[in-house]
Scaffold this motif. Structure first.
Motif, short mmCIF file in Angstrom:
data_model
loop_
_atom_site.label_atom_id
_atom_site.label_comp_id
_atom_site.label_asym_id
_atom_site.label_seq_id
_atom_site.Cartn_x
_atom_site.Cartn_y
_atom_site.Cartn_z
N LEU A 3 0.82 -1.21 0.00
CA LEU A 3 0.00 0.00 0.00
C LEU A 3 0.85 1.26 0.00
N HIS A 4 1.94 1.26 0.80
CA HIS A 4 2.80 2.44 0.87
C HIS A 4 4.25 2.06 0.59
N PRO A 5 4.58 1.77 -0.69
CA PRO A 5 5.93 1.28 -0.99
C PRO A 5 7.03 2.20 -0.48
N LYS A 6 6.76 3.52 -0.48
CA LYS A 6 7.81 4.45 -0.07
C LYS A 6 8.33 4.14 1.35
N VAL A 7 7.41 3.91 2.29
CA VAL A 7 7.88 3.61 3.64
C VAL A 7 8.10 2.11 3.87
N GLU A 8 7.28 1.28 3.20
CA GLU A 8 7.40 -0.16 3.46
C GLU A 8 8.68 -0.74 2.85
N CYS A 9 9.20 -0.09 1.82
CA CYS A 9 10.41 -0.61 1.16
C CYS A 9 11.59 0.36 1.30
N MET A 10 11.50 1.27 2.25
CA MET A 10 12.54 2.29 2.45
C MET A 10 13.84 1.63 2.92
N ASN A 11 14.99 2.20 2.52
CA ASN A 11 16.22 1.58 3.03
C ASN A 11 16.43 1.97 4.49
N ARG A 12 17.24 1.16 5.17
CA ARG A 12 17.38 1.29 6.63
C ARG A 12 17.86 2.68 7.08
N ASP A 13 18.84 3.24 6.35
CA ASP A 13 19.38 4.55 6.77
C ASP A 13 18.30 5.62 6.72
N GLU A 14 17.56 5.60 5.62
CA GLU A 14 16.48 6.59 5.46
C GLU A 14 15.42 6.40 6.55
N LYS A 15 15.09 5.13 6.83
CA LYS A 15 14.08 4.84 7.86
C LYS A 15 14.56 5.36 9.21
N GLU A 16 15.84 5.12 9.51
CA GLU A 16 16.35 5.55 10.82
C GLU A 16 16.37 7.07 10.94
N GLU A 17 16.63 7.73 9.82
CA GLU A 17 16.60 9.20 9.82
C GLU A 17 15.17 9.69 10.13
#
Ligand code: DLL
Length: 442
Positions: A3-17
């Motif tokens: 449903l939300h590929p941008k957040v569900e497939c985000m790379n780890r560094d970006e997610k942690e930021e």
């Protein structure tokens, strides 16, 4: 469907930021708006600006259920009452429930996370969703309801109980998906059999089951009986409700945590030290986007492990294992810890018993006696005429005792009951029953 590929497939560094940015906002909000957190942070000399990197989270104190009870009903809310649009509560053993509140924005984000969860489980717009979670103060019913509508599914708000009517609605509305506690879904499947219907012949294709611990064997039983794929959904009212994590249709191997909204830690419940990925310990959640009821390092009392490997479904989110059980429900027999779900796992593969059981813990002074109550099948009951000392019953008891001993490493007293003797669940099943006797035996 992602449903939300941008957040569900985000790379780890970006997610942690993203997590760090949101964590700073949450810590500032609780410091400014919740005296309980302000005092706890001040005591440790922590200012919101002390949070510079994600690991700084570990400087913050834990929150426990007692803190919620001590501030009953609204003492931990971070917004004024006029910003609230909903309250939920979960019943507690001590009488007072724990109360949680939501702003309109909270409900919007929760609906979105549940929509995402349903999609993770295989949901698509147009599918019919039979919602057998209880509606009311419990978050299950309304939580699934809003998510299902958000994704564009035809939502049937059946709630729990009234099993024959549930069956009628399944027959007539032809849902693709059913949601409920695994123990109640089992009750529905058994009722269908009792009524002479074939549970495999319904329109159901998949199930979204959770709100209580269940085992892989229970999954196999439900999938077999109903001819569906069964996925695990996790959540708790203190942290939001259902949809904190959801198992995917593709891999059925660990639950995808909504890690853009929550930071998850696993700690050793005794030492409170962090644990490694893959190790089982207590799940701890910090909310990142909640307005009305943010939580900092909330100790859930649930035992699971974490996995950071990307999943074959394509999502990169942190995953948690199936919850083994609640620390409160853990049984300790001569130093060995066992969860009811581990007992369930070995019981369900034994013929001549049905998938219902309870563990009774009888305490008298310092003495503790643990009995495992199981229920014989109709077939065995007919063979033994209900005679407890019939050789077949004795043999069954020995088989169960040995299997539990081999798998769970504990020796329990087994009691075999006639069909239908163990209470059937219409919501969360009660697996552990505690009896405390005084010297008079009452
Ligand atoms: O049970 C929320 C929920 C509703 C989850 C519907 C999933 C589906 P509470 O009533 O606050 O909230 O109970 C939360 O239930 O701490 C766990 O001990 C247990 N639990 C919830 N989901 C699971 C699961 C809802 N999938 C408590 N596996 C939690 C094992 C679960 N235990």
């Amino acid at each position: 469907m992602i449903l939300h590929p941008k957040v569900e497939c985000m790379n780890r560094d970006e997610k942690e930021e993203l997590q760090l940015h949101r964590l700073k906002q949450t810590v500032t909000a609780v410091y400014e708006n919740v005296p309980f957190y302000k005092n706890a942070f001040d005591e440790r000399d922590i200012q919101p600006c002390s949070i510079e990197i994600l690991q700084d989270l570990q400087k913050l104190p834990f929150t426990v259920k007692k803190d919620l009870r001590d501030h009953y009903p609204f003492g931990l809310f971070a917004v004024p009452q006029e910003h609230l649009v909903r309250l939920h509560a979960s019943s507690g053993t001590s009488g007072k429930p724990t109360v949680v509140g939501y702003t309109e924005g909270d409900i919007d984000r929760w609906s979105d996370m549940v929509a995402r969860s349903i999609a993770i489980a295989g949901g698509e717009p147009g599918h019919v969703l039979h919602n057998a979670y209880g509606y009311g103060l419990f978050t299950g019913g309304l939580g699934l309801h809003y998510g299902s509508e958000r994704i564009g599914m035809v939502t049937v708000p059946v709630s729990g109980g009234n099993t024959e009517r549930q069956i009628l609605l399944i027959e007539d509305f032809k849902p693709q998906v059913i949601c409920g506690t695994p123990s109640y879904i089992l009750t529905i499947a058994e009722k269908m059999e009792e009524l002479g219907l074939n549970p495999k012949a319904t329109s159901l294709k998949y199930g979204i089951f959770g709100a209580e611990p269940w085992s892989e064997e229970m999954r196999a039983t439900l999938e077999e009986k109903l001819g569906i794929k069964a996925m695990d959904i996790y959540g708790l009212s203190e942290v939001m409700g259902p949809g904190v994590a959801m198992e995917c249709h593709e891999a059925q191997n660990g639950l995808h945590i909504m890690d853009d909204h929550f930071i998850t830690e696993i700690i050793n419940p005794k030492t409170l030290e962090p644990m490694q990925d893959g190790e089982y310990g207590e799940l701890v959640f910090t909310s990142l986007t909640k307005e009305a009821f943010p939580v900092i390092r909330y100790r859930t009392g649930d035992i699971a492990s974490l996995d950071r490997e990307p999943c074959r479904c394509g999502r990169t989110t942190l995953r948690m294992s199936r919850v083994k059980g609640r620390i409160d429900d853990m049984i300790i027999v001569r130093g060995v810890n066992v969860f009811p779900s581990e007992i369930e796992n070995c019981l369900l593969s034994i013929e001549d018993i049905v998938p219902h059981y309870q563990v009774h813990v009888l305490t008298e002074g310092l003495k503790e006696h643990i009995e495992l109550h199981v229920e014989m099948s109709e077939k065995l009951y007919a063979l033994t005429n209900g005679n407890e000392s019939h050789t077949a019953t004795e043999l069954l008891k020995q088989t169960i005792k040995q299997k539990v001993k081999n798998t769970c490493l504990v020796s329990l007293d087994i009691k075999v009951f006639p069909p239908k003797a163990i209470p059937r669940s219409e919501g969360k099943a009660i697996r552990v029953v505690k009896h405390v006797q005084n010297k008079m035996g009452v």
